[in-house]
Design an enzyme around this catalytic site. Structure first.
Site, PDB file in Angstrom:
ATOM      1  N   LYS A 100       0.818  -1.220   0.000  1.00 44.19           N
ATOM      2  CA  LYS A 100       0.000   0.000   0.000  1.00 44.19           C
ATOM      3  C   LYS A 100       0.856   1.278   0.000  1.00 44.19           C
ATOM      4  O   LYS A 100       2.066   1.223   0.286  1.00 44.19           O
ATOM      5  CB  LYS A 100      -0.938  -0.035   1.210  1.00 44.19           C
ATOM      6  CG  LYS A 100      -2.024  -1.114   1.105  1.00 44.19           C
ATOM      7  CD  LYS A 100      -3.009  -1.012   2.272  1.00 44.19           C
ATOM      8  CE  LYS A 100      -4.121  -2.031   2.165  1.00 44.19           C
ATOM      9  NZ  LYS A 100      -5.101  -1.900   3.278  1.00 44.19           N
ATOM     10  N   TYR A 118     -12.528  -1.848  -3.490  1.00 46.64           N
ATOM     11  CA  TYR A 118     -13.029  -1.868  -2.111  1.00 46.64           C
ATOM     12  C   TYR A 118     -14.555  -1.709  -2.051  1.00 46.64           C
ATOM     13  O   TYR A 118     -15.082  -1.286  -1.018  1.00 46.64           O
ATOM     14  CB  TYR A 118     -12.337  -0.788  -1.286  1.00 46.64           C
ATOM     15  CG  TYR A 118     -10.958  -1.211  -0.789  1.00 46.64           C
ATOM     16  CD1 TYR A 118     -10.798  -2.327   0.031  1.00 46.64           C
ATOM     17  CD2 TYR A 118      -9.817  -0.481  -1.116  1.00 46.64           C
ATOM     18  CE1 TYR A 118      -9.549  -2.727   0.494  1.00 46.64           C
ATOM     19  CE2 TYR A 118      -8.554  -0.870  -0.649  1.00 46.64           C
ATOM     20  CZ  TYR A 118      -8.445  -1.995   0.152  1.00 46.64           C
ATOM     21  OH  TYR A 118      -7.212  -2.389   0.622  1.00 46.64           O
ATOM     22  N   ARG A 149      -2.268 -14.012   4.797  1.00 49.94           N
ATOM     23  CA  ARG A 149      -3.016 -13.298   5.847  1.00 49.94           C
ATOM     24  C   ARG A 149      -2.232 -13.364   7.160  1.00 49.94           C
ATOM     25  O   ARG A 149      -2.202 -12.393   7.921  1.00 49.94           O
ATOM     26  CB  ARG A 149      -4.401 -13.917   6.039  1.00 49.94           C
ATOM     27  CG  ARG A 149      -5.325 -13.860   4.823  1.00 49.94           C
ATOM     28  CD  ARG A 149      -5.901 -12.511   4.549  1.00 49.94           C
ATOM     29  NE  ARG A 149      -6.803 -12.046   5.576  1.00 49.94           N
ATOM     30  CZ  ARG A 149      -7.497 -10.906   5.502  1.00 49.94           C
ATOM     31  NH1 ARG A 149      -7.384 -10.124   4.439  1.00 49.94           N
ATOM     32  NH2 ARG A 149      -8.282 -10.534   6.469  1.00 49.94           N
ATOM     33  N   ARG A 163       2.300  -6.001   9.238  1.00 45.64           N
ATOM     34  CA  ARG A 163       1.563  -4.864   9.801  1.00 45.64           C
ATOM     35  C   ARG A 163       2.093  -4.463  11.174  1.00 45.64           C
ATOM     36  O   ARG A 163       2.138  -3.271  11.498  1.00 45.64           O
ATOM     37  CB  ARG A 163       0.076  -5.190   9.831  1.00 45.64           C
ATOM     38  CG  ARG A 163      -0.551  -5.078   8.420  1.00 45.64           C
ATOM     39  CD  ARG A 163      -1.896  -5.707   8.353  1.00 45.64           C
ATOM     40  NE  ARG A 163      -2.639  -5.310   7.146  1.00 45.64           N
ATOM     41  CZ  ARG A 163      -3.796  -5.868   6.798  1.00 45.64           C
ATOM     42  NH1 ARG A 163      -4.328  -6.829   7.538  1.00 45.64           N
ATOM     43  NH2 ARG A 163      -4.423  -5.471   5.712  1.00 45.64           N
ATOM     44  N   ASN A 190      -2.130   0.555   6.584  1.00 39.47           N
ATOM     45  CA  ASN A 190      -1.599  -0.675   7.185  1.00 39.47           C
ATOM     46  C   ASN A 190      -0.754  -1.513   6.230  1.00 39.47           C
ATOM     47  O   ASN A 190      -0.651  -2.732   6.370  1.00 39.47           O
ATOM     48  CB  ASN A 190      -2.737  -1.491   7.810  1.00 39.47           C
ATOM     49  CG  ASN A 190      -3.788  -1.893   6.805  1.00 39.47           C
ATOM     50  OD1 ASN A 190      -3.647  -1.606   5.625  1.00 39.47           O
ATOM     51  ND2 ASN A 190      -4.815  -2.574   7.255  1.00 39.47           N
ATOM     52  N   HIS A 197      -2.217  -5.435   1.615  1.00 38.77           N
ATOM     53  CA  HIS A 197      -3.514  -6.099   1.373  1.00 38.77           C
ATOM     54  C   HIS A 197      -3.231  -7.527   0.958  1.00 38.77           C
ATOM     55  O   HIS A 197      -2.290  -7.781   0.193  1.00 38.77           O
ATOM     56  CB  HIS A 197      -4.289  -5.413   0.241  1.00 38.77           C
ATOM     57  CG  HIS A 197      -5.423  -6.267  -0.272  1.00 38.77           C
ATOM     58  ND1 HIS A 197      -6.665  -6.253   0.327  1.00 38.77           N
ATOM     59  CD2 HIS A 197      -5.491  -7.197  -1.264  1.00 38.77           C
ATOM     60  CE1 HIS A 197      -7.440  -7.145  -0.295  1.00 38.77           C
ATOM     61  NE2 HIS A 197      -6.752  -7.722  -1.265  1.00 38.77           N
ATOM     62  N   GLU A 248      -9.560 -10.720  -7.739  1.00 34.96           N
ATOM     63  CA  GLU A 248      -8.642  -9.582  -7.593  1.00 34.96           C
ATOM     64  C   GLU A 248      -7.450  -9.707  -8.553  1.00 34.96           C
ATOM     65  O   GLU A 248      -7.024  -8.708  -9.151  1.00 34.96           O
ATOM     66  CB  GLU A 248      -8.167  -9.486  -6.136  1.00 34.96           C
ATOM     67  CG  GLU A 248      -9.301  -9.104  -5.194  1.00 34.96           C
ATOM     68  CD  GLU A 248      -8.949  -9.185  -3.716  1.00 34.96           C
ATOM     69  OE1 GLU A 248      -9.818  -8.852  -2.891  1.00 34.96           O
ATOM     70  OE2 GLU A 248      -7.816  -9.582  -3.370  1.00 34.96           O
TER      71      GLU A 248
END
Ligand code: UDP
Length: 140
Positions: free
Chosen positions: A11, A51, A87, A104, A114, A117, A128
């Site tokens: 990000k 989003y 994740r 993170r 953060n 993604h 995606e």
């Protein structure tokens, strides 16, 4: 274990601080392979589509503005159980709740900014990936 592909974004808060390589080292140390990668600047429409599931949430406007504020790096990651594994490597959405040693925990500035993604399901991963990569850009 199943060989999977997941979609990842480094990000704007991370690209701005020149942390692309640092984030990539967490990915590779976890045994995930970066099989496609490019640096892009999202349009507002792309960010809103990406989003869309959050469009009624109070943070939606701020999230979209953040995601278009600087370039991002979009990636396809491949490995055993890649969706769940990434994740885990990212850590909880809010860095205050993220486990030690996660991306993170170590890099995120706030719940919004953060750093990373990662797709939340195999189904969303496929959707995606297709939003950002054509088949011939992915070399597994
Ligand atoms: N987000 C935010 N405020 C919140 C919750 C989420 O700004 O209270 C942002 C944050 O950047 C997060 C993204 O919205 O990564 C998507 O939220 P989601 O709940 O899907 O979390 P994720 O799957 O990214 O951990």
């Amino acid at each position: 274990m199943a060989l999977e592909r997941t979609f990842s974004i480094i990000k704007p808060d991370a690209t701005r601080r020149n942390l692309t390589g640092a984030v990539n080292s967490y990915i590779e140390k976890a045994g995930l392979r970066i099989i496609a990668q490019k640096r892009i600047l999202l349009t507002k429409a792309q960010a809103e589509t990406f989003y869309a599931v959050h469009k009624e949430r109070p943070f939606f406007g701020e999230l979209v503005e953040f995601m278009i504020s600087e370039p991002i790096v979009v990636q396809v990651l491949q490995g055993d159980d890649a969706v769940a594994k990434y994740r885990e490597v990212m850590g909880a959405t809010n860095p205050a709740n993220a486990a030690e040693g996660t991306i993170r925990k170590d890099f995120a500035l706030s719940v919004g900014e953060n750093s990373a993604h990662g797709s939340d399901s195999l189904e969303n991963a496929a959707i995606e990936i297709a939003q950002f990569f054509s088949g011939n850009e992915i070399v597994g």
